[in-house]
Scaffold this motif. Structure first.
Motif, PDB file in Angstrom:
ATOM      1  N   ALA A 193     -23.582  22.657 -37.646  1.00 32.87           N
ATOM      2  CA  ALA A 193     -24.676  23.367 -36.994  1.00 32.87           C
ATOM      3  C   ALA A 193     -24.436  24.869 -36.942  1.00 32.87           C
ATOM      4  O   ALA A 193     -25.290  25.623 -36.510  1.00 32.87           O
ATOM      5  CB  ALA A 193     -24.882  22.834 -35.579  1.00 32.87           C
ATOM      6  N   GLU A 194     -23.244  25.276 -37.385  1.00 33.43           N
ATOM      7  CA  GLU A 194     -22.977  26.708 -37.318  1.00 33.43           C
ATOM      8  C   GLU A 194     -23.703  27.423 -38.447  1.00 33.43           C
ATOM      9  O   GLU A 194     -23.735  26.971 -39.574  1.00 33.43           O
ATOM     10  CB  GLU A 194     -21.462  26.962 -37.431  1.00 33.43           C
ATOM     11  N   LEU A 195     -24.292  28.542 -38.100  1.00 32.97           N
ATOM     12  CA  LEU A 195     -25.070  29.261 -39.104  1.00 32.97           C
ATOM     13  C   LEU A 195     -24.996  30.739 -38.772  1.00 32.97           C
ATOM     14  O   LEU A 195     -25.189  31.135 -37.631  1.00 32.97           O
ATOM     15  CB  LEU A 195     -26.537  28.784 -39.050  1.00 32.97           C
ATOM     16  N   ASN A 196     -24.680  31.513 -39.790  1.00 35.73           N
ATOM     17  CA  ASN A 196     -24.739  32.958 -39.589  1.00 35.73           C
ATOM     18  C   ASN A 196     -26.195  33.407 -39.721  1.00 35.73           C
ATOM     19  O   ASN A 196     -26.769  33.390 -40.798  1.00 35.73           O
ATOM     20  CB  ASN A 196     -23.860  33.650 -40.639  1.00 35.73           C
ATOM     21  N   ILE A 197     -26.778  33.766 -38.585  1.00 35.37           N
ATOM     22  CA  ILE A 197     -28.226  34.055 -38.568  1.00 35.37           C
ATOM     23  C   ILE A 197     -28.572  35.185 -39.531  1.00 35.37           C
ATOM     24  O   ILE A 197     -29.569  35.149 -40.242  1.00 35.37           O
ATOM     25  CB  ILE A 197     -28.672  34.441 -37.140  1.00 35.37           C
ATOM     26  N   TRP A 198     -27.720  36.196 -39.553  1.00 34.47           N
ATOM     27  CA  TRP A 198     -28.027  37.347 -40.407  1.00 34.47           C
ATOM     28  C   TRP A 198     -28.049  36.931 -41.881  1.00 34.47           C
ATOM     29  O   TRP A 198     -28.958  37.276 -42.627  1.00 34.47           O
ATOM     30  CB  TRP A 198     -27.027  38.469 -40.150  1.00 34.47           C
ATOM     31  N   ASP A 199     -27.025  36.166 -42.288  1.00 37.87           N
ATOM     32  CA  ASP A 199     -26.998  35.686 -43.672  1.00 37.87           C
ATOM     33  C   ASP A 199     -28.243  34.867 -43.986  1.00 37.87           C
ATOM     34  O   ASP A 199     -28.837  34.988 -45.056  1.00 37.87           O
ATOM     35  CB  ASP A 199     -25.755  34.817 -43.914  1.00 37.87           C
ATOM     36  N   ALA A 200     -28.631  34.027 -43.029  1.00 34.30           N
ATOM     37  CA  ALA A 200     -29.801  33.178 -43.252  1.00 34.30           C
ATOM     38  C   ALA A 200     -31.064  34.014 -43.335  1.00 34.30           C
ATOM     39  O   ALA A 200     -31.981  33.730 -44.107  1.00 34.30           O
ATOM     40  CB  ALA A 200     -29.926  32.151 -42.126  1.00 34.30           C
ATOM     41  N   PHE A 201     -31.102  35.076 -42.538  1.00 38.75           N
ATOM     42  CA  PHE A 201     -32.306  35.897 -42.501  1.00 38.75           C
ATOM     43  C   PHE A 201     -32.500  36.639 -43.822  1.00 38.75           C
ATOM     44  O   PHE A 201     -33.592  36.680 -44.382  1.00 38.75           O
ATOM     45  CB  PHE A 201     -32.204  36.889 -41.337  1.00 38.75           C
ATOM     46  N   ILE A 202     -31.404  37.210 -44.341  1.00 37.74           N
ATOM     47  CA  ILE A 202     -31.568  37.940 -45.594  1.00 37.74           C
ATOM     48  C   ILE A 202     -31.438  37.021 -46.800  1.00 37.74           C
ATOM     49  O   ILE A 202     -31.905  37.359 -47.880  1.00 37.74           O
ATOM     50  CB  ILE A 202     -30.586  39.124 -45.718  1.00 37.74           C
ATOM     51  N   GLY A 203     -30.831  35.851 -46.657  1.00 35.23           N
ATOM     52  CA  GLY A 203     -30.820  34.895 -47.759  1.00 35.23           C
ATOM     53  C   GLY A 203     -29.468  34.647 -48.379  1.00 35.23           C
ATOM     54  O   GLY A 203     -29.375  34.099 -49.478  1.00 35.23           O
ATOM     55  N   ASN A 204     -28.395  35.020 -47.697  1.00 36.24           N
ATOM     56  CA  ASN A 204     -27.064  34.861 -48.266  1.00 36.24           C
ATOM     57  C   ASN A 204     -26.491  33.483 -47.921  1.00 36.24           C
ATOM     58  O   ASN A 204     -25.520  33.349 -47.189  1.00 36.24           O
ATOM     59  CB  ASN A 204     -26.153  35.978 -47.731  1.00 36.24           C
ATOM     60  N   LEU A 205     -27.134  32.439 -48.426  1.00 36.09           N
ATOM     61  CA  LEU A 205     -26.634  31.083 -48.206  1.00 36.09           C
ATOM     62  C   LEU A 205     -27.126  30.188 -49.320  1.00 36.09           C
ATOM     63  O   LEU A 205     -27.990  30.586 -50.110  1.00 36.09           O
ATOM     64  CB  LEU A 205     -27.046  30.545 -46.822  1.00 36.09           C
ATOM     65  N   GLY A 206     -26.577  29.003 -49.409  1.00 38.29           N
ATOM     66  CA  GLY A 206     -26.948  28.104 -50.496  1.00 38.29           C
ATOM     67  C   GLY A 206     -28.354  27.573 -50.311  1.00 38.29           C
ATOM     68  O   GLY A 206     -28.809  27.352 -49.194  1.00 38.29           O
ATOM     69  N   GLY A 207     -29.057  27.357 -51.431  1.00 38.08           N
ATOM     70  CA  GLY A 207     -30.401  26.813 -51.327  1.00 38.08           C
ATOM     71  C   GLY A 207     -31.191  27.135 -52.574  1.00 38.08           C
ATOM     72  O   GLY A 207     -30.654  27.636 -53.569  1.00 38.08           O
ATOM     73  N   SER A 208     -32.485  26.841 -52.540  1.00 36.72           N
ATOM     74  CA  SER A 208     -33.341  27.122 -53.685  1.00 36.72           C
ATOM     75  C   SER A 208     -33.513  28.628 -53.866  1.00 36.72           C
ATOM     76  O   SER A 208     -33.325  29.395 -52.920  1.00 36.72           O
ATOM     77  CB  SER A 208     -34.711  26.493 -53.489  1.00 36.72           C
ATOM     78  N   ILE A 209     -33.932  29.004 -55.072  1.00 36.33           N
ATOM     79  CA  ILE A 209     -33.999  30.424 -55.427  1.00 36.33           C
ATOM     80  C   ILE A 209     -34.804  31.230 -54.415  1.00 36.33           C
ATOM     81  O   ILE A 209     -34.358  32.274 -53.926  1.00 36.33           O
ATOM     82  CB  ILE A 209     -34.636  30.589 -56.830  1.00 36.33           C
ATOM     83  N   GLU A 252     -36.138  30.197 -51.445  1.00 44.91           N
ATOM     84  CA  GLU A 252     -36.240  29.741 -50.057  1.00 44.91           C
ATOM     85  C   GLU A 252     -35.262  30.445 -49.134  1.00 44.91           C
ATOM     86  O   GLU A 252     -35.447  30.443 -47.925  1.00 44.91           O
ATOM     87  CB  GLU A 252     -35.948  28.243 -49.978  1.00 44.91           C
ATOM     88  N   VAL A 253     -34.223  31.014 -49.728  1.00 47.37           N
ATOM     89  CA  VAL A 253     -33.111  31.434 -48.884  1.00 47.37           C
ATOM     90  C   VAL A 253     -33.392  32.691 -48.081  1.00 47.37           C
ATOM     91  O   VAL A 253     -32.927  32.838 -46.957  1.00 47.37           O
ATOM     92  CB  VAL A 253     -31.832  31.624 -49.732  1.00 47.37           C
ATOM     93  N   SER A 254     -34.190  33.614 -48.625  1.00 47.54           N
ATOM     94  CA  SER A 254     -34.362  34.880 -47.924  1.00 47.54           C
ATOM     95  C   SER A 254     -35.606  34.868 -47.054  1.00 47.54           C
ATOM     96  O   SER A 254     -36.730  35.022 -47.534  1.00 47.54           O
ATOM     97  CB  SER A 254     -34.438  36.029 -48.926  1.00 47.54           C
ATOM     98  N   ALA A 255     -35.387  34.712 -45.757  1.00 45.79           N
ATOM     99  CA  ALA A 255     -36.524  34.680 -44.830  1.00 45.79           C
ATOM    100  C   ALA A 255     -37.269  36.005 -44.836  1.00 45.79           C
ATOM    101  O   ALA A 255     -38.497  36.046 -44.866  1.00 45.79           O
ATOM    102  CB  ALA A 255     -36.031  34.348 -43.425  1.00 45.79           C
ATOM    103  N   ILE A 256     -36.522  37.094 -44.833  1.00 44.47           N
ATOM    104  CA  ILE A 256     -37.173  38.406 -44.726  1.00 44.47           C
ATOM    105  C   ILE A 256     -38.069  38.668 -45.938  1.00 44.47           C
ATOM    106  O   ILE A 256     -39.197  39.146 -45.796  1.00 44.47           O
ATOM    107  CB  ILE A 256     -36.095  39.517 -44.537  1.00 44.47           C
TER     108      ILE A 256
END
Lengths: 347, 439
Positions: free
Chosen positions: A195-211, A213-217
């Motif tokens: 459940a741990e997630l680096n919010i900043w990485d997730a927000f800008i898209g620095n995590l595994g996933g589809s091309i 989908e990863v960058s929320a911003i």
């Protein structure tokens, strides 16, 4: 319904000037500049930030996937319409939107033939066989994704970790946050570290996933542009994301050792791209605003149910496709209250 | 803010091309064609025969029945023909053709009255009927009928319509700027006839000059000027009532069902001129505009003047014309002949050059819902379009197609370029046909 040019008859025959032919059509005589072409290519433009973010985080392997996907859908549309002898609509941008959405929801580095099969399946099976744009009951890009997920599970769930351009990091593969969560959930050990997630990485898209989908911003920038242009309204995204947040929030508050927090749900997986770019597909969502709120609620609810208790880590695609089925029913029974139908009064 | 919430559209309006041009006269026509049907209701009956000499303001057609309105001659001269002539509605209509002698000899019996606010409302209504006044916003419903609601309908307010939401048109705007006193005095007469205390004038806020002028003339009266946030079709009667009072006229009902009478500002000015000076409705202000005309402007034009004369007086056509509309681009009617006359309800002439007319094939409905969000009656235009195209007009009944006001918002916003209003008209016509078969 065609126009008719009527030659004016000159009754007295004394006029020497040529009598103008006037065009007769029904009112209105002025139309909005928003054509299908303009709307569809604007949607393509609005997906540019997400595409660029994908290229940044995953490099050339993402570029190939996007190019092959877009070319596949456009080729499929052109070939099908050529063979069936109807006017080509390949330049109207709708096939390009479908191709881009397929590409953006594929893992970076997925084989080229996955894009090609997905593109042809989307355009021919899910769109043209129903009669083309406007007649398809399901969002072609989503149907194609669901099809690929079931047909090629291995290729569809091999996730390279981000290796940003010029960073010198070699690409490696790993699980997406939702994938890890599912493993943790199904092994019954509690979610713990998953459940741990680096919010900043997730927000800008620095995590595994589809091309895409990863960058929320990046997705939100594009979505804001579409809302500003009034090509989509806030109703579906707000109701869909809101439903996911509220339901996941309730369960998280009840038992945080078993359920992840709502922010995790928001930034992982395809909730944002789904809510803003797929559920809002005009062909397959309800036409009324009230209907769209209900539609978004349904999409959100099914997403949460699949993510929390289902056999797949991600539920957005399934949720939207399932709600596509209900769209015509929502339109049938949830009509706007017309002017004057309610009792006069108020204010 | 006073406006129709949610629904409606903001079309490109290009009013600024004529909104600051003062009203001017054109050279009087040498010949007028006066249709006996310039209003909703029964056509009137000719009072003259070929060869008769008539004077200016003389009644040449008498109202036939209650919902009908007489017509008068705007010139003095000789009746040279009576018969069927082109009519702006697209049909031909029985008309009286009068050749002007250029002298403008008046009839003898112009009854002036400066004490009109003490007159018996019944007499005033008689003057309005006798002057041939009809709704000048375009609907041309006979005014005296609108002012005669049945006893059981209690009227509480009169609303004057100065919204002028139709793109391109500025004739009401100029009237309010230049003749605000006539509008306000006409309004006082209307309120006196209806016996109401409250009067409102709804004006869209893209006409600051009109709002200012009307406000000045209305000082010290019970007439409130309501500045409306611009939105099409706010000038439609039911939308205006909603904007000004918040009330909705019941579906299938009339404004009097919510205690309201709505009149156009031009109608109010005509009422004043009829009551004060005994002058019948024989001329009106017309906006002539568009890329296809050499000289744009707002002109005072006698009813019955032919389109070709107006165009010649406006410097002629600029290039080859594509469409010539009576009215604005949203609800105007495309004309088929240069020989159609200006009517009491003709607020504008819009000339679109051939190069600007775009004719596209329409495509399948993509269910985007833009028409649904734009519809000011909150109907489902997409369904009418689909059912109309499929040739299933009967199935459209459950979608309340008769509530449609044909404002054109749905067609304007449709990205598939579907002729939704035309499909709706087809459905309505089929429904009428089916009904008359049963009866």
């Amino acid at each position: 319904m065609a126009e008719a040019a009527v030659e004016q008859e000159d009754k007295k025959g004394k006029s020497e000037e040529p009598v103008p032919k006037l065009i007769l059509t029904s009112s209105p005589h002025q139309l909005s500049p928003d054509s299908i072409e303009r709307i569809m290519w604007t949607v393509v433009l609005s997906l540019a930030p997400a595409s660029l973010a994908g290229l940044y985080f995953f490099g050339l392997s993402a570029l190939y996937v996007l190019i092959v996907s877009v070319c596949s859908t456009m080729a499929a549309e052109a070939i099908y319409q050529k063979l069936s002898g109807v006017k080509s609509t390949v330049t109207d941008g709708s096939a390009a939107v479908t191709g881009l959405l397929i590409g953006l929801t594929l893992p970076p580095g997925s084989p080229w033939w996955v894009s090609v099969i997905g593109g042809f399946f989307a355009i021919i099976i899910c769109k043209q066989l129903y009669g083309g744009l406007g007649f398809n009951p399901f969002n072609p890009a989503l149907m194609s994704r669901v099809f690929l997920l079931i047909a090629f599970p291995l290729q569809m769930t091999t996730w390279p970790m981000p290796s940003p351009l010029f960073s010198g990091i070699d690409a490696s593969t790993g699980a997406t946050p939702l994938g890890k969560l599912q493993v943790a959930r199904l092994t019954g050990k509690g979610i713990g570290k998953a459940a741990e997630l680096n919010i900043w990485d997730a927000f800008i898209g620095n995590l595994g996933g589809s091309i895409g989908e990863v960058s929320a911003i990046a997705l939100l920038i594009g979505a804001a542009y579409l809302i500003y242009k009034q090509y989509i309204t806030w109703h579906i995204p707000v109701s869909m994301i809101g439903t996911v947040m509220i339901f996941s929030g309730i369960f998280w508050m009840i038992d945080p050792s078993k359920y992840v927090n709502p922010v995790f749900h928001l930034f992982t997986g395809s909730l944002i791209i789904g809510a803003f770019f797929m559920a809002t597909d005009m062909v397959t969502c309800p036409v009324t605003l009230k209907g769209q709120l209900l539609f978004g609620f349904g999409c959100g609810l099914i997403t949460v149910i699949i993510r929390m208790w289902g056999g797949y880590p991600e539920g957005v695609s399934f949720a939207i496709v399932l709600m596509n089925i209900v769209s015509p029913l929502i339109d049938r029974y949830l009509r706007p209250v017309r002017y004057g139908a309610i009792k006069a009064g108020s204010r | 803010m006073w406006t129709i919430a949610g629904e409606g559209i903001h079309p490109i309006d290009r009013k600024s091309e004529t909104s600051s041009i003062p009203i001017s006269e054109i050279k009087p026509p040498s010949k007028v064609v006066i249709p006996l049907s310039q209003h909703i209701g029964a056509p009137c009956e000719s009072l003259v025969k070929i060869g008769d000499l008539v004077k200016k303001y003389q009644k040449v057609g008498e109202a036939k029945g209650f919902v009908s309105s007489p017509v008068h001659s705007p010139v003095s001269g000789k009746v040279v023909a009576i018969g069927r002539f082109p009519h702006p509605s697209g049909n031909q209509s029985n008309s009286i053709v009068i050749e002007s002698d250029g002298k403008d000899e008046l009839i003898d019996s112009l009854k002036e009255n400066s004490n009109y606010l003490n007159a018996d409302p019944k007499d005033l209504k008689g003057i309005i009927l006798g002057a041939g006044i009809v709704g000048m916003g375009g609907a041309t419903f006979p005014t005296h009928v609108k002012l005669s609601p049945p006893q059981e309908k209690k009227i509480t307010a009169v609303i004057l319509n100065g919204a002028e939401c139709e793109p391109f048109l500025t004739s009401d705007d100029r009237l309010m700027v230049e003749k605000s006193m006539e509008v306000i005095e006409g309004m006082k007469i209307l309120m006196h006839i209806m016996g109401v205390r409250d009067g409102y004038i709804g004006i869209e806020n893209d006409k600051p000059g009109a709002i200012k002028a009307i406000n000045q003339s209305a000082t010290g009266t019970n007439i409130k000027v309501i500045s409306l946030e611009k939105k099409y079709p706010q000038g439609a009667e039911k939308q205006l009532i909603k904007s000004v009072t918040g009330k909705e006229v019941p579906s299938g009902g009339l404004p009097m069902d919510v205690g309201i009478v709505v009149q156009n500002v031009g109608t109010a000015a005509a009422v004043y001129n009829a009551v004060r000076y005994g002058v019948p409705l024989v001329e009106r202000i017309v906006t002539v505009t568009g890329n296809g005309i050499n000289r744009r402007g707002n002109f005072r034009i006698p009813v019955g003047t032919l389109l070709e004369h107006v165009i010649a007086e406006c410097g002629g056509l600029a290039g080859e014309p594509g469409k010539i509309l009576f009215g604005g681009p949203m609800m105007g009617i495309a004309q088929y002949s240069m020989l159609v006359p200006i009517l009491k309800g003709t607020s504008g002439i819009l000339i679109i050059p051939k190069g600007d007319v775009v004719l596209e094939d329409f495509r399948a409905c993509i269910r985007c819902g833009r028409c649904v969000q734009a519809c000011p009656i909150r109907l489902l235009p997409n369904m009418y379009s689909i059912l109309g195209e499929a040739g299933k007009p009967k199935d459209a009944e459950e979608y309340h197609v008769l509530d449609c006001i044909e404002c054109g918002c749905c067609t304007y916003v449709c990205p598939s370029r579907r002729p939704i209003v035309q499909q709706i008209r087809y459905i309505k016509a089929e429904m009428r046909k089916a009904k008359s078969k049963v009866a």
